[in-house]
Design an enzyme around this catalytic site. Structure first.
Site, PDB file in Angstrom:
ATOM      1  N   CYS A 155       0.817  -1.214   0.000  1.00 26.10           N
ATOM      2  CA  CYS A 155       0.000   0.000   0.000  1.00 26.10           C
ATOM      3  C   CYS A 155       0.850   1.262   0.000  1.00 26.10           C
ATOM      4  O   CYS A 155       0.357   2.342  -0.298  1.00 26.10           O
ATOM      5  CB  CYS A 155      -0.910   0.037   1.219  1.00 26.10           C
ATOM      6  N   ASP A 194       2.584   2.520   2.732  1.00 30.09           N
ATOM      7  CA  ASP A 194       2.911   3.145   4.016  1.00 30.09           C
ATOM      8  C   ASP A 194       2.947   2.151   5.169  1.00 30.09           C
ATOM      9  O   ASP A 194       2.073   1.314   5.326  1.00 30.09           O
ATOM     10  CB  ASP A 194       2.044   4.370   4.362  1.00 30.09           C
ATOM     11  N   CYS A 224       4.620   8.577   2.519  1.00 35.07           N
ATOM     12  CA  CYS A 224       4.670   9.885   1.891  1.00 35.07           C
ATOM     13  C   CYS A 224       4.871  10.978   2.940  1.00 35.07           C
ATOM     14  O   CYS A 224       4.964  10.712   4.138  1.00 35.07           O
ATOM     15  CB  CYS A 224       3.378  10.125   1.120  1.00 35.07           C
ATOM     16  N   CYS A 229      -3.575   8.551   6.270  1.00 34.28           N
ATOM     17  CA  CYS A 229      -2.303   8.568   6.998  1.00 34.28           C
ATOM     18  C   CYS A 229      -2.530   8.846   8.478  1.00 34.28           C
ATOM     19  O   CYS A 229      -1.845   8.291   9.336  1.00 34.28           O
ATOM     20  CB  CYS A 229      -1.368   9.640   6.439  1.00 34.28           C
TER      21      CYS A 229
END
Lengths: 386, 144
Positions: free
Chosen positions: B34, B36, B60, B104
């Site tokens: 994915c 992360d 990111c 996130c």
């Protein structure tokens, strides 16, 4: 002071000084509409036709096969939809490579919804289409094959001449999206024998919002834009004379300097690649030799591309990534995935694309910046065990 | 600008990056496919106070920034306080995130929970009634 190093020429390029100078009079002095009958308009018309001859000469094409558009996206849309809608086209099967630009891929998806059958050709690990795969995919009702000349993400060059010959032997038309190639490598429509070719002005020092579609004489294609009948009835809309003049000047300039520019760019790019590949668990993506002179693309394991690009930005380096997080789709680049690169590695991609004005010192700055940022991000990554 | 100044600050100068050496609570969520992964390590004292917390993140700019902010928000807090940390609180502390990056902050909340669950497991206590689901893949990219 933070230096500024532009290493994203595959995205867009700075307007060349020659193109800028050529354009200026057409904004406020020679602003005539080329469709007018008076001498003032006719001067604009002459400039337009001179630009057409220049673009045609750069492609070894007759002037009346060049049609100006608003850019690569319009040219690609026109090529695919214009052929698809032509009453002279009988088949309903379209073949394209899996690594096409979205302007081609998404247009094909749109046609698919209208009943077209679409076949995607796979590519090898270097991003290249094999003629054998095209041969297998061609059917009696294949109307059009579209394969790009040079890939925008990894720079791989496709064997377009061979692919076009196979398409023609099967009775299909051939389009190539040459947006990344024109102005950067020699492109000759007679040698390639393509029926349609898309180009974009801002990739080679022309202004944004300019492009062209080459249409070989006799190719069945209908207009996408209807209206006042400009471009000999095939692309309506008042011509962007300043932009077209600028694009033609930039292309003429790029072609004149191509050999020396490319010798220099290839040397710079090879030094960049060789140095960055010394970083552990890094890889070059795309074909090692059959690639655009200025484009170098990499993957760095255990880090993510958006972080890489943002950290490089802080050091004054403009670059891009095919990582999921650098897009809005949250999926990594379709090009890298089609090349068989696993998701987790595709997330760590970086594209550096140099241009004619990139200097040795700038490449040194790119090398030291990428090396530093990769090390910093790896120190932060739970995946990095080196 | 894609990100707020606070996000850029935490991305450029992350707080509490690394691994806590004498950690007694370690959690990791997300997966490499994915794009992360967040890892949190903590030292929690006898009074149940998070004395130290550090992160390691693959991801990111916003994944790194939310990890950094989450560590700041729980450091020195009790387990009970840390358990009330929501992804919304992390996002607000960063002055917002672009919509496609909200996952996130969910990951940051889950990473904290995963570390706390590990703490309870090490003490021989079933974490689920206290911490809730920490499967870790609830926020995988494919569900967004």
């Amino acid at each position: 002071m933070t230096p500024f190093v532009y290493a994203d020429h595959a995205a867009t390029s700075p307007l060349s000084p020659g193109a800028r100078a050529a354009m200026l009079p057409f904004f406020d002095v020679e602003y005539g509409n080329p469709s007018g009958l008076y001498a003032f308009s006719q001067r604009a018309k002459e400039a337009l036709e001179k630009a057409r001859a220049q673009v045609a000469a750069a492609l070894n094409a007759p002037a009346d096969t060049i049609f100006f558009t608003s850019g690569g996206t319009e040219s690609d849309n026109w090529a695919l939809q214009g052929v698809a809608q032509s009453p002279r086209v009988k088949g309903r099967h379209l073949i394209l490579s899996a690594v096409e630009h979205h302007a081609v891929l998404h247009t094909a998806r749109h046609l698919e919804k209208q009943g077209w059958e679409v076949t995607l050709l796979p590519v090898d690990a270097q991003g290249m289409v094999s003629p054998g795969e095209l041969e297998k995919a061609l059917r009696p009702h294949t109307a059009l094959v579209s394969v790009m000349l040079a890939n925008n993400e990894v720079g791989t060059l496709q064997p377009v001449k061979e692919l076009a010959a196979l398409a023609h032997a099967a009775g299909a038309l051939f389009h190539t999206d040459a947006v990344q190639a024109v102005g950067r490598i020699p492109v000759d429509v007679e040698e390639l024998r393509v029926d349609l070719l898309s180009l974009s002005g801002h990739k080679f020092g022309g202004p944004r919002g300019t492009g062209a579609l080459y249409i070989r004489k006799g190719t069945p294609i209908v207009p996408l834009l209807h209206g006042g009948g400009q471009e000999r009835g095939r692309r309506s809309g008042t011509e962007n004379v300043a932009g077209i003049v600028g694009m033609a000047a930039a292309l003429t300039e790029a072609v004149a300097h191509m050999e020396e520019d490319n010798a220099r760019l290839t040397a710079l790019r090879d030094r960049l690649s060789a140095t960055l590949l010394a970083i552990p668990r890094s890889a070059l993506t795309g074909h090692p030799t059959a690639r655009l002179p200025g484009t170098a693309s990499f993957t760095f394991e255990a880090i993510e591309g958006e972080s890489l690009v943002l950290r490089l930005d802080a050091l004054g380096v403009c670059a891009s990534s095919g990582s999921a997080c650098s897009s809005t789709s949250l999926e990594p680049s379709h090009v890298l995935l089609a090349m068989g690169i696993p998701h987790e590695i595709a997330h760590g991609s970086l594209r550096l694309s140099l241009g004619p004005r990139t200097t040795e010192d700038q490449v040194d700055h790119i090398i030291s910046s990428v090396t530093r940022v990769v090390a910093d991000l790896r120190a932060m990554s739970p995946l990095w065990t080196g | 600008m894609l990100y707020s100044e606070k996000v850029m600050d935490h991305f450029t100068n992350p707080r509490n990056m690394g691994v806590v050496e004498n950690a007694n609570a370690v959690g990791q969520v997300g997966n490499a496919v994915c794009g992360d992964i967040m890892q949190m390590s903590m030292y929690i004292d006898e009074d149940g106070i998070i004395r130290d917390v550090k992160f390691k993140t693959f991801g990111c700019g916003s994944a790194i920034a939310t990890s950094s902010m989450a560590t700041e928000l729980v450091k020195g807090r009790s387990i009970e306080e840390a358990l009330t940390l929501t992804n919304k609180a992390v996002t607000e502390a960063l002055d917002g995130l672009p919509p496609q990056k909200l996952h996130c902050s969910v990951l940051a909340e889950e990473a904290i929970r995963a570390a706390l669950a590990d703490y309870y497991t090490r003490q021989g206590v079933d974490p689920e009634p206290i911490v809730g689901c920490t499967a870790g893949d609830c926020s995988c990219c494919h569900q967004h």
